[in-house]
Design an enzyme around this catalytic site. Sequence first.
Site, PDB file in Angstrom:
ATOM      1  N   ASP A  87       0.804  -1.221   0.000  1.00  0.00           N
ATOM      2  CA  ASP A  87       0.000   0.000   0.000  1.00  0.00           C
ATOM      3  C   ASP A  87       0.836   1.270   0.000  1.00  0.00           C
ATOM      4  OD1 ASP A  87      -2.544  -1.148  -0.174  1.00  0.00           O
ATOM      5  OD2 ASP A  87      -2.509  -1.649   1.954  1.00  0.00           O
ATOM      6  N   ASP A 148      -6.761  -4.703  -4.391  1.00  0.00           N
ATOM      7  CA  ASP A 148      -6.456  -3.342  -3.958  1.00  0.00           C
ATOM      8  C   ASP A 148      -5.190  -2.798  -4.618  1.00  0.00           C
ATOM      9  OD1 ASP A 148      -7.720  -5.107  -2.065  1.00  0.00           O
ATOM     10  OD2 ASP A 148      -7.618  -3.563  -0.527  1.00  0.00           O
TER      11      ASP A 148
END
Length: 380
Positions: A87, A148
Amino acid sequence: MWKTAIDDAIAKTLKNIERFEGKFPHVSSNGTYELNENNDWTNGFWSGMLWLCYEYTQDERFRNAAHHTVTSFHQRLKDHVVLDHHDIGFLYSLSSKAQWIVEKDEAARQLTLQAADLLMNRWCEPGGYIQAWGQKGDAKEGGRIIIDCLLNLPLLYWASEQTGNSSYMEAARIQAEKSRRYLIRGDDSSYHTFFFQPETGEPIGGATHQGFTNGSTWTRGQAWGVYGFALSYRYTKESKFLEASKRLARYFLEHLPDDHVAYWDFNAPIERDTYRDSSASAIVAAGLLELLSLMEQQDPERLYFQEHLEKSMTSLVQKYATIGEEDAEGLLKHGSYYVHGGLSPDDYMIWGDYYYLEALMRLEKGIGGYWYEGKKPSSV
């Protein structure tokens, strides 16, 4: 309507600068944002909101607060604070890359390139993928990719453009293709995660971490795909990524309830108290704006996507936003974080607030997010 919603969001964000006292909002509990130091995957969204507000208002208070977050992200990278995950794109695209885009600050550019290098370190051979979680070689997580990650890839695409080094672009393109091939099911729904055998790269199978079941479709995961594949198309111009975004968008829109805002999983039993996820619909709204900006004017699906975008955004503004609630800390009610884990299943989500604000500003002023450089004109 969009301007009224933006004005309300700006006022709340300004008030939150003082409330948060230099910390980062994550998710809420009973209407109050949980605050943390710069040590979670969600911290970039607050920075991105500050940069959006500064671009819209030119108010130095937003700029100063945004600068403070970038300083924090510099220290986080230097100290390697909770960065053993993919991320990094969420964190640095909306903080230091945003500063570079808005101000052309060279130090911010260099910090963002360092972050891209850190993300590249998660590339796994021989499987040929970016490992989502855990340290490289982790026995449990070593073979996992998740949907994601598609929103982390713009960091690598951008780094390739900035440096002329095609290895960033190639890694991101391969990851996007692997996601298209293994995370999208035949009916255009999606897995949250997929596992490979780390030593050989052999595919094992799809699963979920936050969805209802392994075979269900977690709505926020589907949303990441809508936006993420559109962005991969923008950078690579490979038509299969545009089609992947369209496929996931159609599925998402066709499975919405009457008020055009998603439940937390498309396969969860719908009962009176089934949780929504307004953040998933906010991500898709922003993703549809990106998708529409990439589609040909004569594309027969333009009107379909435009109409659904309008319906979803109208519902978010009229039924889910905290407009007029002066003491509210969040912008969107009824987001869900991790239902099975009992973590904020019906609360504010800072990423929901960010994507809602990004979509509003793109609709009203053509101010988009910070996934790539250049203004994004409204497509509606």
